[in-house]
Structure formats: C-alpha cells, structure tokens
Write an enzyme that holds these catalytic residues in place. Structure first.
Site, short mmCIF file in Angstrom:
data_model
loop_
_atom_site.label_atom_id
_atom_site.label_comp_id
_atom_site.label_asym_id
_atom_site.label_seq_id
_atom_site.Cartn_x
_atom_site.Cartn_y
_atom_site.Cartn_z
N GLY A 189 41.08 32.16 41.57
CA GLY A 189 41.69 32.84 42.58
C GLY A 189 42.24 34.26 42.39
N ASP A 245 39.52 29.22 27.01
CA ASP A 245 39.20 30.56 27.34
C ASP A 245 40.11 31.56 27.02
OD1 ASP A 245 37.51 32.09 28.77
OD2 ASP A 245 38.36 31.98 30.85
#
Length: 976
Positions: free
Chosen positions: A697, A808
């Site tokens: 987002g 990540d």
C-alpha cells in the site's frame, strides 16, 4: 556415440563375416553358456580374444593385448569405481579406468595410452564381452560416495553382477547413453523394469528403417535392415537404426545448446544476456532460473501473476497450452512483466493482479435462461411477471439444449433439489457430462410440472389475483431498495421477490475480476425456516416471519467481502429447492404473502447503504459469469452466485490448491475485526503528503489532530486491490506482536467500510537507507556501516527468536528517524516458521537481494535475512547491490551460479568488514552466520558506534526541509 553397428546388435547370434574377410567364430549363442566364445573378430581398430574359462567370459590376463584406437569417436571412457556382488568383495570399491568399445567393456588399473611402448598399460585388468550383458539395473543415489550414481551389469549366465559407481550425474548419463548405443537390445532400467534402452532421466526411441521391429529378439536376421552397409577399414558397420535422444529439457554439450525448451523459455533466453558460455558453464542453473521465473508468473509468490490471467494461460507448464500459440508479442509482455516484478507494486498496476475475462454471451444454460432473461426485462422495464407457468415450460423446451458449458457444480445443485442447505460443493471442473445432467434435469422438471398442475388446478384463479398484488408490492420494494430474500424461493411468493436491481454496475467490474458480494447465508437460513413451515402443518406464517427476522438481523454486521466469499464457498441458493419442494411453495403460501413480506421492510433501513453497494456488484457479477446457479425460471434476483465454470476450467491444479490454502474473505474480515479499531479514523488524522509506498500500500505523512499534531505515518490499503489479503493481516499481526526499538512501531489500525484499511505507524523522518545512500554520494564510512548493521541485526535477532523471517531485507525497508534510530519496516513478505514447518520454499522478496537457495527453490530458514543483510552492506559500500545493472533473468542466473558476489574495490576495505561479508554471504547455509553470531563479530563489536553518529547522514534531509520551508514562505509572500 550416435552410431549403432550391426556387430553391436548381433554379437549374441550368428554374425556375418566382417568386412576384412576374417573368419568369425560364429559359435557364440545368445544363451550365454559361459564358454566365452564370442565373435572372434571386430573392426580394424580393435581385436578381442576371450580365452578364459571363467563362467563370465572375463579374463584377468589376456594372452594377446587389446589394440586400442584412443582417438576413436566410438569409444566412451573414464574413471569409475567397480565391485562385484561377491560375499568378500561386496564392501570394496576398486578404482578402474573403464572403456566401452564396440565389442567389450574393459577395465584398466591405469589410463591406457597407445602411444607409449608399455604394453602392460594397454592390457585390461578385466574384460567383459558386451554380448554377455543381459540387462543393466539402475541404482541412482548410491555408490562409492554420497553423490555417486551407480548401475549394475547383470550377465546372461546368472553369474556375479558388476556394480559400477560414477562420480557425477553427467558422467552417469553419458555412460548410460554409451550402453544404449553399444547394446541397444539390452534392457536398462531400475530393477529390470524399464523398457529397452531407457533410463529414468531420458526418453529414448529407436526408429528403424523397417526391418527391425518388436520381434527382433526372436528372429536371427531381423536386426539386419536394408539400410545396413558394410564398409571396410576402421569404420566397421554402419548403423541400421536412426537413434533419437529425446529429453524434456536438457543440454547438449556438443552443440552447446538446450534441447526440449518451450518456446517461451527460448524467447526469454534469446532476449536475455545469458551467453553460450553461461549455458555451458552451468546449464542446470539456467533451467532453475527459468523455472523460478515461470513459477513467479504462475502465482506462487505474492507478486506473481494472478489466477486466470492471460499470462498464466500462456505458460508452458499448463497442460492445455500449445507451443505454437506463443507469439513475439506475448514474449515481450512476459519480459515486461519480469521487469515490473522487481519494482514495488503501484496502485496503478493493481489491475494486472486481477483475473480478466470477457462476459460470456447468451444463450445461457437451460435452467438459467429464464433467470437471465427475466433479469434483463426487470432491469430495463421495471419488470413484469409471467402470466402463467406455461411460459416457463415453453422456454424450458427452447433452451434445453444450451447446456454445453454448464459446470457440474450447477448440475450437482439440481441433483439435490430437495435439500435446502448443504455444504459447499467441490470446485467446478470441465462440464463434459453436461448433456447427461441436462436430460436428467429436464425429466425431473417435467415430472414436477405434471405434479404441480395436478395440485394447483383448484387455485389458479386465486393465484392470478395474488400475483397482481405481489407485483404492486414488488414495485414498492424496488423504490425502497429493501433487503429481500433474493437468494431463495420462487417468483410466485411475494416474500422471495426482490426489487429491481439497478443496472449501474460498470462493466469494468466484470473485467477486473473482483468477487462480488453475495448475501446468501441469511436467506439460506430463512429458506430453512420456510421449508419447515411447508412441511409442518401446524406452523403459521408468523413463525416464518420470526425466522426471517432472526436470521436477517445479524446480516447487517457482515461486510460485503465476507458475503462475496460466502457466495463462492456456498453456491447453493435454495430457490431451486424452494421452487421444487411442493406446489404449496408457489400457491399454498399466497394467502400469507402480506404477512411474510411486511416484516422484512423494517430490516431494510439500516442495511440500505450496503444493499445499494452490493446491487451494483451483483449486476457486474452477472456480466462476468453470464451463468446463474438457480434454475428458477422467474426469479429476477438470483445473481450473486458462484463463478461460472468457464474461467474455472482454465485454472491449473496448482492454482486451485493455492486458492484452497488461502484465507477466504470471510475469514479475513473476521480476523481483521479482531485486530483493527472500528472507529472512523478520518476525524483523528490530517494527511499532509504522500511519503512513499510499500509492498502492500501507499504511505502518507499525517498529523494526529488530538495529540498536538504529532506526525505519524499512515499506510492505506485497498483490500479489493490486494492479490493476497492474508499478507496484509500477516503484516499487521507481526508488527503488532513485534514491539522492538529497531522495528517500526505499530500504533493502531482501522477498517473503513469493508475494503479500506489504515495502518498507523510511527513516522521516520530520516527516510529510507536508500535515500541516505544516494544523498550522501555513497560515502558511508565503515563505522557508520557497522552501526547501521548493528541496529538492523538487533531487530532481525528479535524477529528470528520469534521464528519470523522478514524475507525482504534491503535498504528500502530500513528507515532512520531524526535521531539516527534505525528500524525495520514493511513486513508484507514475512513468514513464521513452526515446528511442523521449520523451513520455507516459497519465492518472495526482491531478486537482487535474494539468497541463492531462494532462487534455486530450495528450502530455507532465517538465514536468508542474513544474506540480504550482506547484500545491503554491499549497497552501503558501493551504492548499489550486485548485478543491479543486469537484466533480471541474468541477475537471477548470476545469483544462482556465482555464489558469493565479488566486491568492486576490495583493496579499499578493512579485513574485518570483508570477513563480516564472507560469513553473511556464504552460499552454504550451514556455514552462514546467524544473527547471534554476527552480533558477536569483531566488525560489529569494534567498528559500530552510537546512533548519534549517524546524524551527519541526515543533514541532506534538514537542508531539504529548509529549502521547502523557504519556498513556501516565498510563495505566501507573493500571494500577500
């Protein structure tokens, strides 16, 4: 090795004389009696005389040395380990140099050379005639060492077998090819169960010119084809068999090219920077990289191509694809998709994650035609009910044949017509047996129509009157947009007739593939109550009203998305069962229609906004699927049903499995409600500007109105736009449960409506580490690097102790505040390890920071974060990660093959940081350091400093803020 010679094929039978005219013994028989009498001659380059009395026909010392032509192309040789299956020698492996020639399999203690004068070096230690080989049993993953591959040569006379162990898999396959070439009639396979001349890694066919067929083993002359040509000299006899070697995907060392590659992979390799040298260096790694990329685009990762998209339908791993359908345009799209995959997902590219398909065209299946036709009528002209049941019969006979594409899910519902509620049926598959189902449906419906006519003749007049009254009531409900029990009942019952649905749903909803809301389960329960009313004579309509109120009341608490998923999980609207229960359903309840309908109206008011939203979605769902699930011919509202069978057929089994494993929307909403705050956040915060975006987002800088305008970060996520909503819950739960000074602090979360989620986090004024590296001209000293690594390691250590992998770690996901605090963010890809699953095998993250085990699709654990930390350290040293200038496919290949990346200028670095990098970037996971070990490393212990020392790195941010403030003041002065 590609030539097959008649002498090779027929050594075990009577052979013709050789080209040089020498007399052959001709006495060798296929029974393998052990006399050792094979053909006494061979080609000009090789002579073999077997004189031993050993039952194997093997001589330890030949009286005449074998003449070798070392430069012959018909010869396979190499070092192997050999033993037989004897009692005393079964545990000993002897190293021998094995040579397979046209007639014999020879073993030497040292590599033979024909050029030297030592005849002993050319004397085999063991010689085995090829015609005595009965079969070859494969014994993979066994032998002299853990990585060895073995095979067993079984003689025809049931004597001792010879076990041969080969060191590498490539040599193993080469030897099997050699035996296939030299002994084409020998069975090669595991436990002697394989077909002739085949082994598990290869698909081998022998294409003859006509004379060699399946009966060749019984005919003494069947092996001699018309194409056999006898030639003199050293060439021997030409091959009578056209030998083809087929593999699914392989590598030909001779030509240096891949074999059996799909067209898509060929195109990717042609447009990539992977060279022929790369192919020859490590072809297995190239295949792994291609598989890795294909799986990414097949939906195995969070950033993969979604189910049902054209990208997946064009993949070669689908069973229904055709390689000829690949065009250059599609290949370019796939290249572009790979380029986009390494970028952060933007809101503008969200549509690529949704299944896109065109709305099916009419005609629709038999039991759905009336529904769709009446729905369009109702939408366009406020609707009108059929005057009698005869219209239904006519339409039924007209559309009875339109059932070719009906999914078994719909037919399954017709089979269980008398059951008002049941568990969700299995996923729809190809409707190959639709005709059988449609015939059965037609027969059942015809019997039902006769039964209904017999029971309703006496009430036809009353029915007509009630229908007129029902239509008036329906028009009133249409204006109010009430929540009616649109999922069930026949159109003859006023309770079951909903208002006209507005046709304002945009067609783009159908194309985008959003799942539409379906309010099915409350009505399902209402239908259960109604059926009970029908079956029990002592129950009146008031009881039905009470049931309706009881089950509709909690419906207002459920969101649109939960209803959507429930529709796909329970695609069984009871209207078909309600219609076919008894004739009382359509006629016996007419007298109670007023009392049944009126109690529903008070419930509609609080649900009215939700119903307005869902009506558009229901329209779009009808356009998307073109197929409804209820066979009611006059029901105008049964639209929100399970998806049509057309798109479902295109899904692969792997994708369907992924779908079943994911949380459905109902579970997601329920889980979110236990985490988020139900309060409206808009009055609490004031959004200032967009600060960036993460994996799930956009991030905005905002101020808390009631807390002295304290600056915070708001991550806004549209749930409808998320390909995997469970990742969002995963991120919230991890952040909520991971309160640590080196992890971005989670403040609160809010669910606005049913599809907009706000996650409130602390604001990190310094920005990301990427911005700091770029704005400081890539001039971070080792002390600053050690400090950032130290702070990051503390956050990773906290996560790893909770068995959470971030997956990540990179400079974009490491943030600094104004005081130099270093914190980890963006937990959209994190995963939790459990005792049952202590390793992962999914492919997520950013390619340039991925560990080799992730690229190679091996299982991995927390140490993938350590590798990513090492790559991030190289970022701070050199300004970018390794291979950043390479295109993604080549970068993946280099990660898989190169192992530990090399530094550009290692001479400028200290030994401590190079040692730190070496244990972070160790390819062997067993020797890669853990976070605990790294925190004790000398580079961290001696080089790291206080976080205040990172403040100079943030000077660019202060200068930027001053410049913006000055610019704002100037603009304000100009306006004044």
């Amino acid at each position: 090795m590609t030539s097959i010679y008649t002498s090779d094929l027929k050594n075990h039978r009577r052979a013709p004389p050789p080209p040089n005219g020498a007399a052959g013994s001709g006495s060798g028989s296929s029974s393998g009696s052990g006399s050792g009498s094979g053909s006494g001659s061979g080609s000009g380059s090789l002579t073999n005389i077997v004189t031993s009395s050993n039952s194997l026909g093997v001589t330890a010392n030949q009286t005449k040395p074998i003449q070798l032509n070392i430069n012959s192309s018909k010869r396979q040789s190499g070092w192997v380990h050999v033993k037989d299956d004897g009692i005393f020698t079964s545990f000993r492996w002897n190293k021998r140099f094995m040579v397979i020639n046209d007639k014999t399999l020879n073993f030497y203690k040292q590599e033979p050379y024909s050029s030297d004068g030592n005849s002993n070096s050319n004397t085999p230690d063991l010689s085995f005639p090829l015609y005595l080989i009965n079969n070859i049993n494969l014994k993979p993953n066994s032998g002299y060492s853990k990585t060895s591959q073995s095979f067993e040569i079984v003689p025809k006379n049931n004597n001792k077998s010879i076990l041969i162990s080969v060191k590498t898999n490539n040599d193993y396959l080469d030897w099997l090819d050699a035996f296939t070439t030299k002994c084409p009639l020998v069975q090669i396979g595991e436990n002697n169960s394989g077909v002739s001349s085949s082994h598990p890694h290869l698909q081998i066919q022998h294409l003859t010119n006509g004379s060699l067929n399946g009966n060749s083993s019984s005919s003494p002359t069947s092996g001699l084809s018309s194409s056999s040509v006898l030639t003199g000299g050293n060439s021997g006899v030409s091959g009578p068999i056209n030998f083809t070697h087929k593999v699914h995907v392989g590598f030909d060392p001779a030509s240096g090219n891949f074999t059996g590659l799909p067209d898509t992979w060929k195109s990717l390799l042609q447009h990539s920077k992977i060279t022929n040298e790369d192919w020859k260096k490590d072809p297995v790694a190239v295949i792994k990289v291609l598989e890795f990329y294909s799986d990414i685009n097949g939906g195995n990762s969070a950033a993969g191509t979604p189910i049902g998209s054209p990208m997946i339908n064009s993949k070669t791993n689908n069973n229904n694809n055709d390689p000829n359908n690949y065009s250059s345009a599609k290949n370019n799209v796939q290249e572009a998709n790979l380029q986009e995959w390494v970028k952060p997902p933007a809101k503008s590219t969200v549509s690529q994650f949704k299944p896109s398909r065109a709305a099916p065209k009419p005609p629709t299946p038999y039991h759905l035609t009336q529904l769709n036709g009446s729905s369009h009528q109702h939408t366009s002209s406020s609707g009108s009910l059929p005057s009698s049941g005869n219209n239904n019969n006519n339409n039924n006979s007209t559309n009875n044949n339109n059932t070719k594409n009906v999914s078994p899910l719909n037919n399954l519902m017709n089979k269980s017509e008398l059951i008002p509620a049941r568990r969700a049926p299995p996923p729809p598959t190809s409707g190959t047996s639709s005709d059988t189902y449609s015939n059965k449906n037609h027969q059942d419906r015809s019997g039902y129509e006769q039964q209904r006519q017999q029971r309703t003749d006496s009430s036809q007049q009353q029915q007509q009157q009630q229908k007129q009254h029902q239509y008036q009531q329906k028009s009133q409900q249409q204006q109010q947009q009430p929540l009616s029990s649109h999922q069930g009942g026949t159109s003859h019952i006023p309770k079951q007739v909903p208002p006209t649905l507005p046709s304002s749903g945009p067609p783009t909803q159908a194309a985008s593939g959003k799942s539409m809301p379906s309010k099915i389960h409350p009505d399902l329960k209402i239908q259960q109550g109604t059926n009970n009313y029908i079956k029990s004579s002592g129950t009146d309509a008031n009881q039905v009203d009470g049931d309706a109120k009881q089950f509709i009341k909690p419906f207002n608490l459920q969101s649109k998305k939960s209803q959507q998923q429930l529709a796909s999980k329970q695609p069984s609207p009871p209207s078909s069962q309600q219609q076919q229960q008894k004739p009382m359903t359509s006629h016996g309840l007419m007298g109670t229609s007023h009392s049944v309908t009126k109690p529903l109206n008070p419930v509609n008011d609080p649900i009215k906004p939700l119903n307005l939203k869902s009506s558009k979605s229901k329209e779009a769902l009808n356009e998307t699927s073109g197929v409804s699930k209820t066979p009611s011919p006059t029901d105008k509202s049964n639209k929100p049903t399970a998806p049509a069978s057309g798109p479902a057929v295109t899904k692969t089994a792997k994708q369907l499995k992924k779908e079943r494993e994911r949380l459905n929307d109902l579970q997601i909403i329920a889980k979110l409600k236990t985490v988020v705050n139900n309060q409206d956040p808009k009055p609490l915060f004031r959004i200032v500007e967009k600060a960036g975006q993460g994996a799930s987002g956009n991030v905005y800088l905002a101020e808390m109105i009631k807390d002295n305008n304290r600056k915070i970060a708001i991550k806004q996520m549209d749930l409808d736009a998320q390909p995997r909503k469970e990742l969002i819950i995963n991120e919230i739960l991890v952040m909520k449960d991971s309160q640590h000074k080196n992890i971005v602090n989670f403040l609160d979360s809010y669910l606005i409506g049913d599809n907009e989620l706000w996650v409130i986090m602390e604001y990190m004024q310094g920005g990301s580490l990427t911005e700091i590296i770029e704005n400081n001209d890539f001039k971070l000293n080792e002390k600053q690097i050690a400090t950032i690594c130290f702070e990051t390691l503390k956050g990773l250590q906290h996560l790893h102790k909770k068995h959470i992998i971030h997956r990540d770690i990179k400079s974009d996901n490491v943030l600094l505040d104004a005081y130099g605090n270093v914190k980890i963010t963006d937990f959209g890809f994190c995963a939790k390890l459990t005792d049952q699953r202590n390793k992962r095998a999914t492919m997520v993250g950013t390619p340039y920071w991925m560990a080799p085990e992730v690229v190679k699709q091996k299982e991995y654990d927390e140490k993938v974060d350590v590798w990513s930390l090492g790559i991030m350290t190289i970022e701070m040293i050199e300004g970018e990660p390794p291979y950043l200038n390479e295109e993604p496919l080549k970068a993946l290949y280099l990660i898989a093959t190169n192992g530990t990346p090399k530094l550009k200028k290692p001479e400028l670095l200290s030994n401590s940081i190079k040692k730190f990098l070496s244990i972070c970037l160790c390819v062997d996971v067993r020797y890669r350091a853990s976070t605990d070990e790294l925190l004790e490393h000398s580079f961290i212990q001696h080089k790291s400093g206080k976080i205040e020392e990172l403040a100079p790195l943030l000077e660019w941010k202060k200068q930027q803020q001053k410049h913006q403030q000055h610019k704002q003041e100037t603009s304000d002065t100009g306006f004044a």
